[in-house]
Design a protein around this motif. Structure first.
Motif, short mmCIF file in Angstrom:
data_model
loop_
_atom_site.label_atom_id
_atom_site.label_comp_id
_atom_site.label_asym_id
_atom_site.label_seq_id
_atom_site.Cartn_x
_atom_site.Cartn_y
_atom_site.Cartn_z
N PRO A 82 0.80 -1.23 0.00
CA PRO A 82 0.00 0.00 0.00
C PRO A 82 0.84 1.28 0.00
CG PRO A 82 -0.27 -1.22 2.06
CD PRO A 82 0.51 -2.09 1.14
N VAL A 83 2.02 1.23 0.57
CA VAL A 83 2.88 2.42 0.57
C VAL A 83 3.31 2.77 -0.85
CG1 VAL A 83 5.10 3.37 1.35
CG2 VAL A 83 3.67 2.07 2.93
N TYR A 84 3.64 1.75 -1.64
CA TYR A 84 4.01 1.99 -3.05
C TYR A 84 2.83 2.60 -3.80
CZ TYR A 84 8.16 -1.08 -2.56
OH TYR A 84 9.36 -1.66 -2.21
N ALA A 85 1.64 2.05 -3.57
CA ALA A 85 0.43 2.55 -4.24
C ALA A 85 0.20 4.01 -3.87
CB ALA A 85 -0.77 1.69 -3.85
N LYS A 86 0.37 4.33 -2.61
CA LYS A 86 0.18 5.70 -2.14
C LYS A 86 1.18 6.65 -2.81
CE LYS A 86 0.16 8.57 1.99
NZ LYS A 86 0.46 8.65 3.40
N MET A 87 2.42 6.22 -2.94
CA MET A 87 3.44 7.07 -3.56
C MET A 87 3.09 7.36 -5.02
SD MET A 87 6.84 5.37 -1.86
CE MET A 87 8.02 6.40 -2.71
N ILE A 88 2.60 6.37 -5.74
CA ILE A 88 2.20 6.59 -7.13
C ILE A 88 1.05 7.58 -7.19
CG2 ILE A 88 1.18 5.52 -9.18
CD1 ILE A 88 2.77 2.95 -8.40
N ARG A 89 0.04 7.38 -6.34
CA ARG A 89 -1.11 8.30 -6.34
C ARG A 89 -0.68 9.73 -6.02
NH1 ARG A 89 -3.57 3.79 -3.78
NH2 ARG A 89 -5.02 2.80 -5.20
N GLU A 90 0.23 9.89 -5.07
CA GLU A 90 0.72 11.23 -4.73
C GLU A 90 1.47 11.86 -5.89
OE1 GLU A 90 2.95 10.61 -1.13
OE2 GLU A 90 1.13 10.56 0.10
N LYS A 91 2.25 11.07 -6.62
CA LYS A 91 2.99 11.60 -7.76
C LYS A 91 2.02 12.03 -8.86
CE LYS A 91 6.80 11.91 -8.00
NZ LYS A 91 7.67 13.07 -7.70
N VAL A 92 0.97 11.25 -9.08
CA VAL A 92 -0.05 11.63 -10.07
C VAL A 92 -0.69 12.94 -9.64
CG1 VAL A 92 -2.33 11.03 -11.00
CG2 VAL A 92 -0.50 9.31 -10.93
N ARG A 93 -1.04 13.04 -8.36
CA ARG A 93 -1.68 14.25 -7.82
C ARG A 93 -0.77 15.47 -7.99
NH1 ARG A 93 -2.65 12.41 -2.89
NH2 ARG A 93 -4.19 10.98 -3.68
N GLU A 94 0.52 15.30 -7.74
CA GLU A 94 1.48 16.41 -7.90
C GLU A 94 1.45 16.98 -9.31
OE1 GLU A 94 5.55 15.36 -7.09
OE2 GLU A 94 5.03 14.56 -5.11
N HIS A 95 1.27 16.11 -10.29
CA HIS A 95 1.29 16.57 -11.68
C HIS A 95 -0.06 17.09 -12.14
CE1 HIS A 95 5.14 14.59 -11.58
NE2 HIS A 95 5.44 15.20 -12.69
N ILE A 96 -1.12 16.73 -11.43
CA ILE A 96 -2.45 17.23 -11.80
C ILE A 96 -2.73 18.57 -11.13
CG2 ILE A 96 -4.94 16.80 -11.55
CD1 ILE A 96 -4.34 13.84 -11.97
N ASP A 97 -2.43 18.69 -9.85
CA ASP A 97 -2.74 19.91 -9.10
C ASP A 97 -2.18 21.19 -9.73
OD1 ASP A 97 -4.26 18.51 -7.32
OD2 ASP A 97 -2.77 18.51 -5.71
N PRO A 98 -0.92 21.24 -10.18
CA PRO A 98 -0.44 22.47 -10.81
C PRO A 98 -1.25 22.85 -12.04
CG PRO A 98 1.40 21.05 -10.28
CD PRO A 98 0.15 20.26 -10.03
N LEU A 99 -1.75 21.85 -12.76
CA LEU A 99 -2.56 22.14 -13.95
C LEU A 99 -3.88 22.78 -13.54
CD1 LEU A 99 -1.97 18.83 -15.92
CD2 LEU A 99 -0.89 21.03 -16.33
N LEU A 100 -4.46 22.30 -12.45
CA LEU A 100 -5.75 22.81 -12.01
C LEU A 100 -5.67 24.24 -11.48
CD1 LEU A 100 -7.15 19.64 -10.20
CD2 LEU A 100 -7.67 20.45 -12.51
N THR A 101 -4.54 24.62 -10.93
CA THR A 101 -4.42 25.96 -10.37
C THR A 101 -4.41 27.05 -11.45
OG1 THR A 101 -2.00 25.85 -10.32
CG2 THR A 101 -3.18 25.16 -8.33
N HIS A 102 -4.15 26.65 -12.69
CA HIS A 102 -4.11 27.62 -13.78
C HIS A 102 -5.43 27.75 -14.51
CE1 HIS A 102 0.15 28.29 -13.31
NE2 HIS A 102 0.33 26.98 -13.28
N LEU A 103 -6.42 26.98 -14.10
CA LEU A 103 -7.74 27.04 -14.78
C LEU A 103 -8.58 28.16 -14.22
CD1 LEU A 103 -8.60 23.25 -15.01
CD2 LEU A 103 -7.71 24.73 -16.79
#
Length: 103
Positions: A82-103
């Motif tokens: 589960p720790v590996y799964a969490k790390m992947i999800r957090e990395k995905v979130r890191e790359h999505i959040d900056p995109l959303l802040t510019h909308l």
């Protein structure tokens, strides 16, 4: 380092970790298609290699727009690592959040 991993693969093609390491080297040098090819070869060599799923998921989250595929790797890892799964999800979130802040 690349030549050593390639030699290892020549001697033992099913050595998933050598494919993963090549994938990481190619990713760092900006050769994304070669990186992805090696991560996929790692998974094909050993579908049960948890580190292959983890590194492929992180690669997809960092270096491609294939967020759904990255999250699919997280799902594979959820029960056993589960720790590996969490790390992947957090990395995905890191790359999505900056995109959303510019909308």
């Amino acid at each position: 380092a690349r030549q050593y991993y390639q030699q290892a693969i020549e001697m033992k093609p099913e050595m998933a970790i050598a494919h993963v390491q090549l994938g990481l080297l190619y990713e760092r040098s900006g050769q994304i298609a070669l990186a992805e090819m090696n991560f996929q070869k790692a998974l094909k060599a050993n579908t049960n290699a948890l580190l292959s799923h983890f590194h492929y998921g992180m690669f997809l989250a960092r270096s491609t727009n294939k967020r759904d595929e990255a999250l699919a790797q997280a799902v594979i890892l959820e029960e056993v690592r589960p720790v590996y799964a969490k790390m992947i999800r957090e990395k995905v979130r890191e790359h999505i959040d900056p995109l959303l802040t510019h909308l």
